[in-house]
Design a protein around this motif. Structure first.
Motif, short mmCIF file in Angstrom:
data_model
loop_
_atom_site.label_atom_id
_atom_site.label_comp_id
_atom_site.label_asym_id
_atom_site.label_seq_id
_atom_site.Cartn_x
_atom_site.Cartn_y
_atom_site.Cartn_z
N ARG A 78 0.78 -1.18 0.05
CA ARG A 78 -0.13 0.04 -0.03
C ARG A 78 0.90 1.09 -0.01
NH1 ARG A 78 -3.24 -3.66 3.30
NH2 ARG A 78 -5.12 -3.76 2.04
N ALA A 79 1.95 1.23 0.90
CA ALA A 79 2.83 2.57 0.90
C ALA A 79 3.44 2.65 -0.66
CB ALA A 79 3.72 2.32 1.92
N LEU A 80 3.72 1.61 -1.05
CA LEU A 80 4.30 1.72 -2.55
C LEU A 80 3.31 2.08 -3.78
CD1 LEU A 80 6.89 -1.11 -2.24
CD2 LEU A 80 7.49 1.18 -2.36
N GLY A 81 2.16 2.34 -3.27
CA GLY A 81 1.06 2.77 -4.29
C GLY A 81 0.40 1.63 -5.05
N PHE A 82 0.55 0.38 -4.84
CA PHE A 82 -0.36 -0.60 -5.45
C PHE A 82 -1.73 -0.38 -5.47
CE2 PHE A 82 3.91 -2.22 -5.38
CZ PHE A 82 4.15 -3.24 -6.28
N ASP A 83 -2.40 -0.54 -6.41
CA ASP A 83 -3.86 -0.10 -6.67
C ASP A 83 -4.82 -1.32 -5.81
OD1 ASP A 83 -3.56 1.82 -8.62
OD2 ASP A 83 -2.85 0.35 -9.99
N ARG A 84 -4.42 -2.48 -5.94
CA ARG A 84 -5.07 -3.52 -5.16
C ARG A 84 -4.07 -4.26 -4.23
NH1 ARG A 84 -7.16 -7.70 -8.73
NH2 ARG A 84 -8.54 -8.11 -7.02
N VAL A 85 -4.30 -4.54 -3.19
CA VAL A 85 -3.55 -5.12 -2.25
C VAL A 85 -4.65 -6.43 -1.50
CG1 VAL A 85 -2.14 -5.39 -0.43
CG2 VAL A 85 -2.07 -3.46 -1.74
N TRP A 86 -4.02 -7.66 -1.45
CA TRP A 86 -4.89 -8.62 -0.88
C TRP A 86 -4.16 -9.75 -0.36
CZ3 TRP A 86 -4.77 -8.31 -6.28
CH2 TRP A 86 -4.57 -9.31 -6.88
N GLY A 258 -0.03 -7.71 -4.52
CA GLY A 258 -0.37 -6.38 -4.95
C GLY A 258 -0.35 -6.29 -6.49
N GLU A 259 -1.13 -5.24 -6.82
CA GLU A 259 -1.39 -5.22 -8.37
C GLU A 259 -1.56 -3.91 -8.85
OE1 GLU A 259 -3.63 -8.55 -10.23
OE2 GLU A 259 -5.10 -7.17 -10.70
N ILE A 260 -0.62 -3.49 -9.89
CA ILE A 260 -0.84 -2.51 -10.73
C ILE A 260 -1.60 -2.54 -11.60
CG2 ILE A 260 0.52 -0.81 -11.96
CD1 ILE A 260 1.46 -0.51 -8.87
N ARG A 308 0.07 3.85 -17.89
CA ARG A 308 0.18 2.38 -17.40
C ARG A 308 0.30 1.60 -18.52
NH1 ARG A 308 -1.84 1.72 -12.06
NH2 ARG A 308 -1.15 3.32 -10.67
N PRO A 309 0.94 0.68 -18.30
CA PRO A 309 0.98 -0.53 -19.52
C PRO A 309 -0.40 -0.96 -19.89
CG PRO A 309 1.95 -1.48 -17.47
CD PRO A 309 1.77 0.21 -17.15
N ARG A 310 -0.87 -1.68 -20.76
CA ARG A 310 -2.03 -2.19 -21.09
C ARG A 310 -2.35 -3.22 -20.05
NH1 ARG A 310 -1.24 -4.94 -26.46
NH2 ARG A 310 -3.41 -5.35 -26.29
N ARG A 311 -1.69 -4.01 -19.70
CA ARG A 311 -2.08 -5.09 -18.85
C ARG A 311 -1.41 -4.75 -17.38
NH1 ARG A 311 0.00 -7.50 -23.78
NH2 ARG A 311 -1.50 -9.20 -24.67
N SER A 312 -2.20 -5.51 -16.30
CA SER A 312 -1.62 -5.25 -14.98
C SER A 312 -0.59 -5.81 -14.73
CB SER A 312 -2.75 -5.75 -14.28
OG SER A 312 -3.92 -5.00 -14.47
N ILE A 313 0.17 -5.41 -13.72
CA ILE A 313 1.39 -6.16 -13.13
C ILE A 313 1.16 -6.62 -11.81
CG2 ILE A 313 3.90 -5.89 -12.42
CD1 ILE A 313 3.19 -5.23 -15.32
#
Length: 465
Positions: A78-86, A258-260, A308-313
């Motif tokens: 979360r601190a690194l700015g990831f959009d989704r964390v679970w 974590g997901e970008i 952002r790139p087309r797909r998620s990281i």
């Protein structure tokens, strides 16, 4: 199918294959070059690695530190700015280490430096040792020939840059105690699977076959294994081995993810991974806090892009790799219906040495994209090795299910000086090497996410997961 029909099908299919080549747009290659230079100057991977090893320390699966590591990883994503964390639960038998000791008894009495193998039962044994030069010699021992004895496995692992020496030695630790017990042994001592001549012993997991009585099993430091050899030249040697270790119920840890989010609306994603757990002797710096730092930092840097790139990281910190890829196996089972969405997957789990080689397991239609990624990696001193490589440990269950692997080969010449022993601490990590690794993972993940076309991931026909 008749030959004429086959030729007709090939003739019809060939143009489509030619049109479906996976490639990477020029604009993406330009952005990757900028990311590469940014990553080389960035210290995020170092700061993450330092944080994990300092604030949490060793992270034995099922321990109190394991739980703190999960909470740490969620907060760090979360601190690194990831959009989704679970998180996703991972359940396994908990193995604990309380104490361990060994000593030569008799005329040449002296202590030995040992560490219990993960999965060993506790117990106190005192018996004469019987030396074996390799696993084949142990297998060849007659049934019952080790009754009342301690098997001493004296296999010497070879130092290699690619870790192949460790692969060759695998059965010595994983199966050796079980085979020794099946032949009557009451204990098992082995020369550590390591290359350091410091007086430290290397742990690691072992398993006992069904129906075989588990026996206390431990690894010796290399100097202590040498000492036993010298003592054996003088006559029979008796060793007392005392282990207070063993399994203690079940435990539920978690994979932390974590997901970008990509910009193209696709459900596909690129996976870069590491494992969050470690053995308990050092602080798990090279195995695998450095991998956590590298992959978290790579995702973070991609997430800072204006476009952002087309797909998620997707960045995964797997639970309990050390005791059998348990988090990775449960992840593959949980995501079995979405294997095709995993565009490409790579793992950093071979220390923090500089990356020297790259390849993917992509099929022919995606080899052009693989070559483009290789060209973008070349300024980092990374060579395209199109006949080498393979999936990192935690990627294996995904690959078995149909995900395509990518490989960024690290120089492991010094890795087994530290692997699974007390010297695996932060001071062994070079920040510049870590930044080079991060730059490589940034380039790989970003370009794969921007590729026009796929890398061949698809559920395997007849998969029996």
């Amino acid at each position: 199918m008749r030959l004429a029909s086959l030729l007709l099908c090939l003739a019809v299919a060939s143009p489509a294959i030619a049109q479906d080549q996976t490639t990477i747009p020029e604009a993406a290659l330009e952005t990757a070059a900028q990311l590469r230079e940014q990553a080389l100057a960035d210290d995020t991977s170092w700061r993450v690695t330092e944080s994990l090893t300092t604030e949490i320390g060793p992270r034995l699966p099922g321990s109190e530190a394991d739980a703190r590591a999960v909470a740490w990883a969620e907060a760090k994503f979360r601190a690194l700015g990831f959009d989704r964390v679970w998180t996703e639960p991972v359940t396994f038998p908990r193995w604990v280490r309380n104490s361990e000791s060994a000593r030569v008894v008799g005329a040449h009495a002296q202590p030995l430096v040992v560490t219990a193998l993960g999965g060993s039962p506790g117990g106190d044994v005192e018996a004469e040792i019987v030396r074996f030069a390799d696993f084949a010699a142990l297998e060849a021992a007659p049934d019952g020939s080790l009754a009342g004895r301690i098997a001493f496995m004296d296999f010497q692992m070879e130092r290699t840059a690619d870790g192949s020496g460790y692969g060759d030695a695998g059965p010595v630790r994983s199966r050796g105690p079980s085979v020794a017990s099946s032949k009557g042994a009451v204990g098992y001592l082995m020369r550590s699977l390591g290359t350091s001549h410091a007086r430290v012993a290397n742990t690691g997991i072992t398993r006992f076959a069904e129906g075989v009585e588990p026996i206390p099993a431990a690894a010796l430091s290399l100097p202590d294994a040498d000492q036993l050899n010298r003592l054996l030249e003088r006559g029979p040697v008796t060793v007392s081995l005392s282990l207070d270790v063993g399994f203690d119920g079940e435990y539920t840890s978690h994979n932390v993810i974590g997901e970008i989010t990509g910009s193209g609306g696709s459900d596909e994603f690129v996976v870069i991974a590491s494992h969050l757990d470690s053995w308990d002797l050092g602080t798990g710096a090279i195995d695998d806090a450095s991998g956590v730092g590298i992959t978290m930092a790579a995702g973070h840097l991609i997430g800072q892009l204006e476009q952002r790139p087309r797909r998620s990281i997707r960045v995964i910190a797997f639970a309990n790799e050390e005791q059998g890829l348990i988090g990775a196996r449960q992840y593959a089972q949980r995501h079995a219906d979405h294997i095709g969405l995993h565009l490409l997957a790579a793992e950093s789990d071979f220390g923090a040495g500089r990356i020297y080689g790259f390849n993917t397991g992509a099929p022919e239609h995606a080899r052009a994209a693989t070559r483009q990624i290789a060209q973008a990696l070349a300024p980092l001193g990374i060579e395209h090795m199109d006949d080498q490589g393979g999936p990192g440990p935690d990627i294996i269950p995904m690959v078995q299910a149909g995900v395509t692997w990518a490989w960024l080969g690290q120089d492991g010449t010094q890795y087994f000086d530290l692997h699974h022993n007390a010297n695996d601490t932060l001071d062994k990590v070079d920040p510049q090497d870590l930044a080079q690794n991060t730059a490589a993972y940034v380039v790989l993940a970003y370009l794969a996410a921007e590729a026009e076309g796929d890398f061949g991931s698809a559920p395997r026909a007849g998969d029996d997961r």
